[in-house]
Design an enzyme around this catalytic site. Structure first.
Site, PDB file in Angstrom:
ATOM      1  CB  CYS A 229      -3.315  -4.118  -5.064  1.00  0.00           C
ATOM      2  SG  CYS A 229      -3.622  -2.358  -4.920  1.00  0.00           S
TER       3      CYS A 229
ATOM      4  CG  HIS B 296       0.292  -2.112  -1.935  1.00  0.00           C
ATOM      5  ND1 HIS B 296       1.023  -1.103  -2.516  1.00  0.00           N
ATOM      6  CD2 HIS B 296      -0.921  -2.091  -2.561  1.00  0.00           C
ATOM      7  CE1 HIS B 296       0.304  -0.507  -3.450  1.00  0.00           C
ATOM      8  NE2 HIS B 296      -0.877  -1.091  -3.504  1.00  0.00           N
TER       9      HIS B 296
END
Ligand code: NAP
Length: 344
Positions: free
Chosen positions: A150, A233
């Protein structure tokens, strides 16, 4: 148009839930089969899943029954495409097995990412690597297409339009949400009121994957840190480029980056910059259309010839399930599967 029947294996986890939510009203795909671990077999999805997403569970998926993992039943339901949200160690067995049986697998697991003939696909950045499926035997056989880790997904998106300047060195520090560890993930005792400066195998994955995805060979420095937020993130990035580039040129490159717009899950602008100093923040992780598919950049600066910026990627959407769905869209478009299906 008749929709293509798909399966979601690992449908109850953090990534699996995003698959279920995004596929509930997908224009091309229809969920015909879902699995989870053995304890949930024969249960209704809504009655057993611990729903994590900040949206209501779509009504159409609530009564879906969780099936036993059985490739023959999956085939009899007309499933061709399998979305995998399994843990890596389970995927390492299940995915090659399903490929051998002729299924087209779009996986989030790292198990097969580094195989030579398995692409790590992000359509806006390396669409041509999809052709590697022919090295796996497609169209006679099945194949596996993976998406990246990710953090790497966000990084690759921001860097892809800058690749033309020559990427000599990448330094990245990530601030990663707890959902990145799946459910139930970390103990609340460990992450509440805390920041943890280590995520197993993450730094190695970034280095390997950014090189494979973009076909570049920079020096990569990274630190990955777990922070107590639910989704998204954040990454602080410094690049050393071969060419002397102004920040205005980079803003223009992100602005003009509009590849793969024909795919339903590609946002109109996949990398969006905002000049506000406090942008991007993790709480914007579900912004955009489709939700969570845009990568946000901010705080762009140039110092001593290096380019710095902050980016935000939704780890569960663009960084995993949404990325996989977009990969499957790229496949059916590039290889004409939609036409083949509707002719049958
Ligand atoms: N979370 C992220 O941000 C992220 C990002 C990129 C890639 N990934 C990768 O995506 C995959 C899924 O991650 P996740 O975060 O969704 O993990 P997760 O929350 O732990 O979910 C795992 C899923 O797999 C099922 N499962 C576990 N063991 C199984 C078994 N032995 N047989 C059959 N099914 C089994 C689980 O079912 P039960 O619910 O019944 O246990 C659940 O549906 C992993 O490979 C991960 O590395 C995750």
């Amino acid at each position: 148009m008749e929709k293509i029947k798909v399966a979601v294996i690992g449908a109850t986890g953090a990534v699996g839930q995003v698959f279920m939510w995004m596929l509930a009203d997908h224009p091309w795909f229809e969920v015909a089969y879902i699995t989870a671990s053995a304890a949930r077999v024969n249960q209704e999805y809504a009655s057993t899943v611990h729903w994590l997403l900040p949206f209501e569970m779509p009504t159409s998926i609530r009564h879906t029954i969780i099936s036993e993992f059985n490739a023959d039943t999956m085939k009899s339901k007309g499933v061709k495409i399998v979305f995998s949200a399994l843990p890596a160690e389970v995927a390492a067995e299940a995915e090659p097995h399903l490929r051998d049986l002729g299924f087209y697998i779009f996986s989030n697991a790292s198990a097969m990412r580094y195989d030579k003939n398995v692409p790590i696909l992000i359509p806006e950045t390396n669409l041509s690597t999809l052709d590697l499926i022919t090295d796996q035997g497609y169209p006679e056989n099945g194949f596996v297409v993976t998406n990246s880790n990710c953090v790497t997904a966000g990084l690759a998106m921001a860097i892809a339009p800058l690749k033309k300047y020559g990427i000599k060195e990448i330094s990245v520090c990530s601030y990663q949400a707890v959902s990145g560890a799946g459910y139930p993930g970390l103990s609340s005792f460990d992450i509440t009121d805390n920041v943890i400066p280590y995520i197993a195998k993450e730094e190695e994955k970034i280095e390997k994957e950014i090189k494979k995805i973009l076909s570049i060979d920079p020096i990569v420095y990274s630190y990955c840190v777990r922070v107590p937020v639910m989704f998204g993130h954040l990454e602080a990035v410094w690049l050393t480029l071969e060419q002397d580039v102004t920040t205005d040129m980079i803003l223009q490159d992100w602005e003009n980056f509009t590849d793969c717009n024909e795919l339903p899950s590609t946002p109109e602008r996949p990398v969006v910059y905002n000049h506000t100093n406090a942008f991007p923040q993790a709480k914007s992780a579900w912004w955009g259309t489709p939700h969570g598919m845009e990568v946000y950049t901010g705080r762009l600066k140039k110092k001593d010839g290096r380019i710095g910026f902050i980016l935000l990627v939704n780890n569960l959407v663009k960084g995993s399930a949404g990325g996989s769905i977009q990969n499957a869209e790229a496949f059916v478009t590039r290889f004409g599967l939609i036409k083949q299906e509707s002719r049958q």
